[in-house]
Design an enzyme around this catalytic site. Structure first.
Site, PDB file in Angstrom:
ATOM      1  N   LYS C 198       0.853  -1.307   0.116  1.00 46.22           N
ATOM      2  CA  LYS C 198      -0.038   0.152  -0.036  1.00 46.22           C
ATOM      3  C   LYS C 198       0.732   1.198   0.027  1.00 46.22           C
ATOM      4  O   LYS C 198       1.569   1.591   0.961  1.00 46.22           O
ATOM      5  CB  LYS C 198      -0.946  -0.066   1.337  1.00 46.22           C
ATOM      6  CG  LYS C 198      -1.927   1.279   1.160  1.00 46.22           C
ATOM      7  CD  LYS C 198      -2.698   1.613   2.256  1.00 46.22           C
ATOM      8  CE  LYS C 198      -1.738   2.494   3.066  1.00 46.22           C
ATOM      9  NZ  LYS C 198      -1.948   3.982   2.598  1.00 46.22           N
ATOM     10  N   GLY C 250       6.861   4.454   8.736  1.00 48.36           N
ATOM     11  CA  GLY C 250       6.083   5.557   9.144  1.00 48.36           C
ATOM     12  C   GLY C 250       6.226   6.240  10.175  1.00 48.36           C
ATOM     13  O   GLY C 250       7.469   6.080  10.653  1.00 48.36           O
ATOM     14  N   SER C 251       5.344   6.831  10.514  1.00 50.41           N
ATOM     15  CA  SER C 251       5.434   7.659  12.026  1.00 50.41           C
ATOM     16  C   SER C 251       5.289   6.580  13.160  1.00 50.41           C
ATOM     17  O   SER C 251       4.810   5.305  13.129  1.00 50.41           O
ATOM     18  CB  SER C 251       4.234   8.418  12.025  1.00 50.41           C
ATOM     19  OG  SER C 251       3.085   7.821  12.357  1.00 50.41           O
ATOM     20  N   THR C 252       6.114   6.674  14.284  1.00 46.46           N
ATOM     21  CA  THR C 252       6.017   5.896  15.560  1.00 46.46           C
ATOM     22  C   THR C 252       4.741   5.932  16.189  1.00 46.46           C
ATOM     23  O   THR C 252       4.190   4.720  16.444  1.00 46.46           O
ATOM     24  CB  THR C 252       6.668   6.718  16.525  1.00 46.46           C
ATOM     25  OG1 THR C 252       8.228   6.522  15.956  1.00 46.46           O
ATOM     26  CG2 THR C 252       6.845   6.037  17.634  1.00 46.46           C
ATOM     27  N   GLU C 253       3.929   6.793  15.970  1.00 42.89           N
ATOM     28  CA  GLU C 253       2.485   6.831  16.178  1.00 42.89           C
ATOM     29  C   GLU C 253       1.675   5.532  15.624  1.00 42.89           C
ATOM     30  O   GLU C 253       0.882   4.633  16.333  1.00 42.89           O
ATOM     31  CB  GLU C 253       1.763   7.993  16.094  1.00 42.89           C
ATOM     32  CG  GLU C 253       0.295   8.104  16.729  1.00 42.89           C
ATOM     33  CD  GLU C 253      -0.479   9.436  16.225  1.00 42.89           C
ATOM     34  OE1 GLU C 253       0.441  10.325  15.508  1.00 42.89           O
ATOM     35  OE2 GLU C 253      -1.544   9.416  16.582  1.00 42.89           O
ATOM     36  N   VAL C 254       1.899   5.551  14.399  1.00 40.81           N
ATOM     37  CA  VAL C 254       1.046   4.485  13.623  1.00 40.81           C
ATOM     38  C   VAL C 254       1.782   3.058  13.909  1.00 40.81           C
ATOM     39  O   VAL C 254       1.153   2.200  13.893  1.00 40.81           O
ATOM     40  CB  VAL C 254       0.783   4.817  12.049  1.00 40.81           C
ATOM     41  CG1 VAL C 254       0.380   3.812  11.269  1.00 40.81           C
ATOM     42  CG2 VAL C 254       0.230   6.259  11.747  1.00 40.81           C
ATOM     43  N   GLY C 255       3.196   3.466  13.673  1.00 38.50           N
ATOM     44  CA  GLY C 255       3.979   1.892  13.994  1.00 38.50           C
ATOM     45  C   GLY C 255       3.374   1.354  15.525  1.00 38.50           C
ATOM     46  O   GLY C 255       3.075   0.070  15.450  1.00 38.50           O
ATOM     47  N   GLU C 272       9.933   0.476  10.814  1.00 34.42           N
ATOM     48  CA  GLU C 272      10.922   1.509  10.573  1.00 34.42           C
ATOM     49  C   GLU C 272      10.369   3.066  10.556  1.00 34.42           C
ATOM     50  O   GLU C 272       9.244   3.576  10.117  1.00 34.42           O
ATOM     51  CB  GLU C 272      11.475   1.451   9.006  1.00 34.42           C
ATOM     52  CG  GLU C 272      12.746   2.144   9.185  1.00 34.42           C
ATOM     53  CD  GLU C 272      12.720   3.715   8.655  1.00 34.42           C
ATOM     54  OE1 GLU C 272      12.876   4.328   9.736  1.00 34.42           O
ATOM     55  OE2 GLU C 272      12.669   3.814   7.394  1.00 34.42           O
ATOM     56  N   CYS C 306      13.068  10.348   7.991  1.00 33.70           N
ATOM     57  CA  CYS C 306      13.030   9.854   9.181  1.00 33.70           C
ATOM     58  C   CYS C 306      14.375   9.828   9.866  1.00 33.70           C
ATOM     59  O   CYS C 306      14.469  10.204  11.291  1.00 33.70           O
ATOM     60  CB  CYS C 306      12.365   8.423   9.196  1.00 33.70           C
ATOM     61  SG  CYS C 306      13.306   7.468   8.170  1.00 33.70           S
ATOM     62  N   GLU C 403       9.621  15.024  16.434  1.00 34.12           N
ATOM     63  CA  GLU C 403      10.070  15.048  15.024  1.00 34.12           C
ATOM     64  C   GLU C 403       8.997  15.803  14.421  1.00 34.12           C
ATOM     65  O   GLU C 403       7.855  15.851  14.407  1.00 34.12           O
ATOM     66  CB  GLU C 403       9.865  13.582  14.733  1.00 34.12           C
ATOM     67  CG  GLU C 403      10.292  13.491  13.200  1.00 34.12           C
ATOM     68  CD  GLU C 403      10.128  11.875  12.481  1.00 34.12           C
ATOM     69  OE1 GLU C 403       9.036  11.300  12.902  1.00 34.12           O
ATOM     70  OE2 GLU C 403      10.884  11.519  11.858  1.00 34.12           O
TER      71      GLU C 403
END
Lengths: 305, 294, 493
Positions: C198, C250-255, C272, C306, C403
């Protein structure tokens, strides 16, 4: 020695270090600049006006020098509005001929001196060489540093010699040739640049043209950055002259890009920047005519000298 | 009249010392016949907190020891453990093993420590890499310990399972907070005594006893634990652990399906489980036509 | 020698005089459709919802194309296609043949590199100089590197027998659209997995062009499926029960959301995530090259990186000099049309990201840090942010902790090695770090002490297919690139 030169002499063993790979990357990035249309025409004309048209050969004769001087004044008469080159650069024995041939054109006469190109002569001989060139009418003197002494670590000797030559120059502007192709590393180029500037150089210059590699963009970048640091340390501007190996218009434009983005507009003129070159002028002329006519050019249509 | 034996008080092990749980609580695991194995500390989340603090403080020293030295210390643990064979056999028997099985387990534990002692200064050689990048740079990747590793020790095979999950983490330079088998905790505390007398610096290994139902959420959620090794098989616990681990992106490895009693239940990849890969770049000066050559 | 105060009266002048004429990259060779569907089982198919969303050129705010929004059903279809291709074709194919398909993809990207570069710059706003010289060549190289691994996997894992995982679900960000697709696809395919990928919603076009290229390459249908959409599409992929492996950048939040979502399943995961890298300049560093490294570190790709060197630490003795050089360098950065070959800093990727960056700049000012930005002019339309730096920043400022993902640098000073190590590691992130010093033993010391997955010493933001990339701590886990990039897509007996 001019009064603006700082009175304290730095310890040249402590000059900044250079990372060669980083310099190469930065130089490569200048080469990705795309110079088109009016910017190209303006840049090419500027480059022409910065050329020190040079002949430095054992076989040089008075006639050869006169022909070169005519070329310097009449780069390409078919093209209106061209500048002349900045200077004609010859051996001391031919300064008088060049001076006469150039007359009131405004084109300066530069003379190599100090046992050019090796510099392997006693200091009194070098100073005499310099005084002779100036007495013959040289507006500018291109000296070589003592690379052997430099490699021996005798930085003070190198410094003193440059300062002495500078004094012998009187009103003539002094260009100090580092002969970077013999210095080995960019760290040494940086160190030699600082020695030359602190000792009173009006210009620092890469090469004699007799040693390969001569001028390269990375070497020139290191010297431009040394000039920049020296400017902020002392308030004094120093000129830059890459010499040897720049024979095409496109690299010349990239040197101008590098100059502009490193030192800014104050240096973008032939008082502070020169190309030491014998063949560059014609390639620049061919590019200018191509821009004017839209046709790619042949060297058959451009006089050699 | 026969001599009255002196019974052992099982404490927990934090920062190289043997305190009781700060909560003052205890529990009594039982053997197969329903006899109490003793009064074990029922550690609290504050004990866990203290253990993590002790571990974190020990990390710089332990992780920067020469690999050779870590190998010597792991070997030393094996030596001291071997010398206490009878005590461990007795504890395993008390926890339900046969004498034969217990002896085998202790021997296997010693051998496993020797195995990992030998790996300490070799896994880096085997698994690190010089990477042939296309630019003028020297580029290499090496392994480094993750940091504070929480180990939920296997419930069964309470000595060799514990050693098998602990030794790879230690060999790789991590510091550990270990939750002992809940039903069979005796060997873990005795092992702590071995560790304390084996040149393992205080805080490098910390041992808690108690209820996993109470402590696991704090293992999962603690923001200063870098990785969790889960040696048990509770599916609900795994899910909760993995969910909680997301709070600080903990690395979770699940080792519950291993049979640690097999002689071959060891390999250097278990060391890599608690290692990070670090890649370093540096320019290579290219003068006189030299090429990078790497 | 002039004192610092006296030096301030001196200045270099960059704005006047000779300037470069516009040098736009030609776009007439680019083939783009008005509307792109989903790439499933080797064909482009309409989404079941019939919904399409626009993808916008951030430099002009004009719609470039419409892209399908994949719903749960579409994702399911894609996963089924991937499973079928895995079971029936891909897992049975000799590894050397698998490798040849990947080599072929690498070659096709090289052949069409310029078209990909132009589309990348149009869709994402990055300068053509970067998409042409960095993104696209690296993407092709990544396929080329991993292609060769396909039939050599047993040599990478001594004493182990590697097997593919199965179906990999891969979610990639908008900052390096094609390159991240390559980072995901190449190792997954080389190790024998099939994929549902995606792309990011704001930058789907090069992935869809890649889908066309993959179709043309003859790769068996279903081995690579590409579904476009936003967060919901990604969530559907993550939670799909027949996906064996999730790879996310992607972002740490979504990770963290993904880590929670897969808890209790058997899915393998690699993440990552974000970063807030320290870039450390010692007084003995090659300062001019360090300044270039700072610029590459934070203004490369508009700071949408990143591993950006967003926290600059300069030793106090040279702080004045470094900041002066940096400010001068900012004046020479050309900001504007991403398709102009001379552009150094392009457009911010989206309106949303621009707002985030502006909020952080406002925050930095309100926190009392000293603000400086490049004096460049900005285009009227589009999303733009001048290269910006803050001096006088301390560790407690939020702009030094969070970030920003934009061209905003925060600068702190330090005095000693131990002080800077403490400060550099004083962050939940651990993706990368920069060290600049002429002293080798100092590099090895700091290189060891940095809790970060990539250490650039006397350089910054360098990437290579052979070089593993990935973070410590909240910057995620798993590595991409190099030998270590294989393991996340393998299981072992």
């Amino acid at each position: 020695m001019s009064s603006s030169v700082p009175t304290t002499i730095p310890d040249f063993r402590l000059t900044p270090t250079i990372d060669q790979v980083g310099v190469e990357e930065r130089a490569a990035r200048f080469r990705t600049r795309s110079i088109k249309k009016e910017a190209k025409v303006a840049g090419l004309k500027l480059a022409l006006s910065m050329i020190d048209l040079t002949t430095l050969e054992g076989q040089d004769t008075e006639n050869k020098v006169r022909q070169l001087c005519y070329k310097a004044r009449h780069l390409h008469d078919a093209y209106d509005g061209l500048p002349t080159v900045a200077a004609v650069c010859v051996y001391p024995s031919l300064v008088r001929v060049a001076k006469q041939a150039l007359g009131d054109s405004g084109i300066r006469v530069a003379s190599v001196a100090t046992a050019f190109p090796s510099g392997q002569a006693p200091m009194p001989v070098k100073l005499d060489d310099t005084r002779f060139a100036v007495a013959e009418g040289a507006d500018e003197v291109d000296m070589v540093i003592s690379r052997g002494r430099f490699h021996q670590g005798e930085y003070n000797y190198v410094y003193d010699e440059i300062a002495a030559v500078k004094a012998a120059c009187g009103e003539a502007r002094l260009k100090v040739i580092l002969e970077t192709g013999e210095l080995g590393t960019l760290d040494s180029v940086r160190r030699a640049s600082e020695i030359a500037m602190h000792a009173g150089a009006d210009f620092i210059k890469t090469s004699t043209g007799k040693i390969k590699p001569a001028a390269t963009m990375p070497v020139t970048l290191v010297m431009l950055e040394a000039i920049r640091d020296f400017y902020f340390q002392t308030g004094k501007m120093v000129g830059m002259k890459p010499a040897g190996g720049i024979s095409a218009a496109k690299p010349a434009l990239h040197y101008l890009v590098m100059l502009k983005e490193t030192l800014g507009n104050a240096w973008m003129n032939n008082h502070w920047f020169r190309f030491g070159a014998s063949r560059l002028a014609n390639d620049v002329l061919m590019q200018l005519v191509k821009q004017q006519t839209g046709r790619y050019q042949s060297s058959d249509y451009f006089s050699k000298d | 009249m026969s001599r009255i034996p002196v019974l052992k008080t099982y404490k927990i092990y934090i920062g190289g010392k043997f305190p009781r749980t700060e909560s003052g609580r205890f529990y009594q695991p039982e053997d197969a016949k329903g006899n109490s194995l003793g009064n074990l500390c029922r550690s609290s989340r504050k004990d866990l907190r203290n253990a993590v603090v002790a571990a974190r403080a020990a990390f710089p020293g332990w992780s920067s020891r020469p690999a050779f030295n870590r190998g010597q210390i792991l070997y030393r643990i094996a030596e001291v453990l071997e010398g206490r064979t009878d005590q461990f056999v007795a504890e395993l028997v008390a926890q339900g093993s046969t004498a034969k099985a217990a002896t085998k387990e202790v021997e296997l534990s010693v051998d496993r420590l020797v195995y990992y002692a030998g790996w300490c200064d070799k896994y880096q050689q085997v698994f690190s890499a010089v990477n042939p990048v296309a630019s003028n740079h020297f580029n290499f990747s090496i392994y480094e310990p993750m940091g504070v590793v929480a180990i939920v020790a296997p419930e069964e095979s309470s000595l060799v399972g514990l050693i098998s999950t602990l030794a790879p983490a230690l060999a790789g330079g991590n510091v550990v907070v270990l939750l002992a088998s809940q039903s069979k905790p005796l060997c873990s505390i005795t092992l702590a005594e071995v560790l304390q007398t084996s040149d393992v610096p205080g805080g490098v290994v910390n041992v808690l006893t108690g209820f996993d139902s109470e402590l696991l959420p704090h293992f999962a959620g603690h923001m200063d634990i870098n990785a969790v090794i889960y040696g048990r098989q509770g599916a609900d616990q795994i899910e909760a652990l993995q969910r909680g681990a997301a709070e600080n992106v903990k690395r979770v490895s699940l080792l519950g399906d291993r049979n640690w009693l097999e002689a071959e239940a060891h390999d250097p990849y278990l060391i890599l489980n608690t290692q990070e890969v670090k890649t370093t770049w540096h320019p290579i000066e290219k003068v006189g036509g030299s090429a990078s050559g790497y | 020698m002039l004192k610092n105060k006296e030096q301030e009266r001196l200045a270099l002048e960059f704005s006047q005089g000779w300037s470069y004429a516009p040098a736009p990259e030609s776009t007439d060779h680019v083939q783009l459709q008005e509307r792109y569907s989903l790439f499933i089982d080797g064909k482009f198919v309409a989404p079941s919802s019939k919904k399409y969303f626009p993808t916008v050129n951030p430099a002009t705010e004009q719609v470039i194309a419409e892209v399908a929004e994949a719903g749960k059903k579409d994702v399911d279809k894609a996963v089924k296609a991937a499973r079928k291709a895995y079971d029936e074709v891909w897992s049975k194919m000799p590894a050397s043949e698998r490798g040849k398909y990947i080599f072929r993809i690498a070659r096709l990207i090289q052949e069409r590199a310029r078209e990909f570069a132009v589309i990348e710059s149009m869709d994402g706003g990055k300068p053509i100089r970067e998409s042409r010289d960095v993104d696209i060549p690296l993407a092709a190289n990544h396929f080329f590197y991993y292609a060769g691994w396909a039939d050599k996997l047993s040599y990478a894992f001594p004493n182990r027998r590697p097997r593919p995982v199965g179906v990999a679900g891969q979610i990639i960000p908008w900052n390096f659209p094609l390159l991240m697709a390559a980072w995901k696809l190449a190792p997954a395919l080389a190790t024998g997995n099939t994929v549902v990928l995606k792309p990011a919603e704001t930058t789907p076009l090069t992935a869809l062009k890649l889908a066309e290229l993959i179709r043309d390459s003859g790769l068996p249908p279903g081995v690579v499926n590409i579904v476009t959409g936003a967060g919901a599409t990604g969530a559907a992929l993550v939670s799909h029960p027949d996906v064996d492996k999730i790879a996310f950048t992607g972002s740490t939040e979504v990770g963290k959301m993904i880590q929670r979502a897969v808890a209790g399943t058997n899915k393998k995961v690699t993440l990552e995530l974000g970063g807030k890298a320290a870039n450390i300049i010692f007084e003995d560093a090659p300062l001019d090259q360090a300044v270039e490294g700072i610029v590459n570190g934070i203004y490369f790709n508009q700071g949408h990186v990143c591993c950006a060197g967003s926290r600059l630490f300069v030793q106090e003795s040279v702080a004045h000099t470094v900041v002066r050089k940096l400010k001068d360098r900012l004046k020479t950065l050309i900001v504007g049309d991403p398709l102009d070959k001379n552009t150094d800093v392009g457009a911010i990727n989206s309106a949303g990201q621009l707002k985030t960056i502006r909020d952080y700049i406002a925050l930095g000012k309100s926190e009392g840090a000293e603000f400086y930005e490049s004096p460049c002019a900005l285009p009227q339309a589009g999303y733009w942010c001048r290269p910006t730096l803050f001096t006088g920043v301390s560790q407690s400022h939020r702009i030094a902790q969070e970030e920003i993902f934009g061209p905003v640098l925060s600068i702190q000073t330090f005095r000693t090695v131990s002080e800077v190590i403490d400060k550099a590691n004083n962050t939940p992130y651990g993706l990368s770090a920069g060290i600049w010093t002429d002293k080798g033993s100092k590099i090895f010391n700091l290189g060891q002490q940095m809790r970060a997955g990539v250490v650039w010493a006397n350089t910054y933001n360098k990437f290579d297919p052979t070089s593993p990339f990935g973070g410590y701590k909240e910057s995620g886990f798993g590595r991409e690139g190099g030998l270590q990039g294989l393991a996340p897509y393998l299981q072992f007996d």
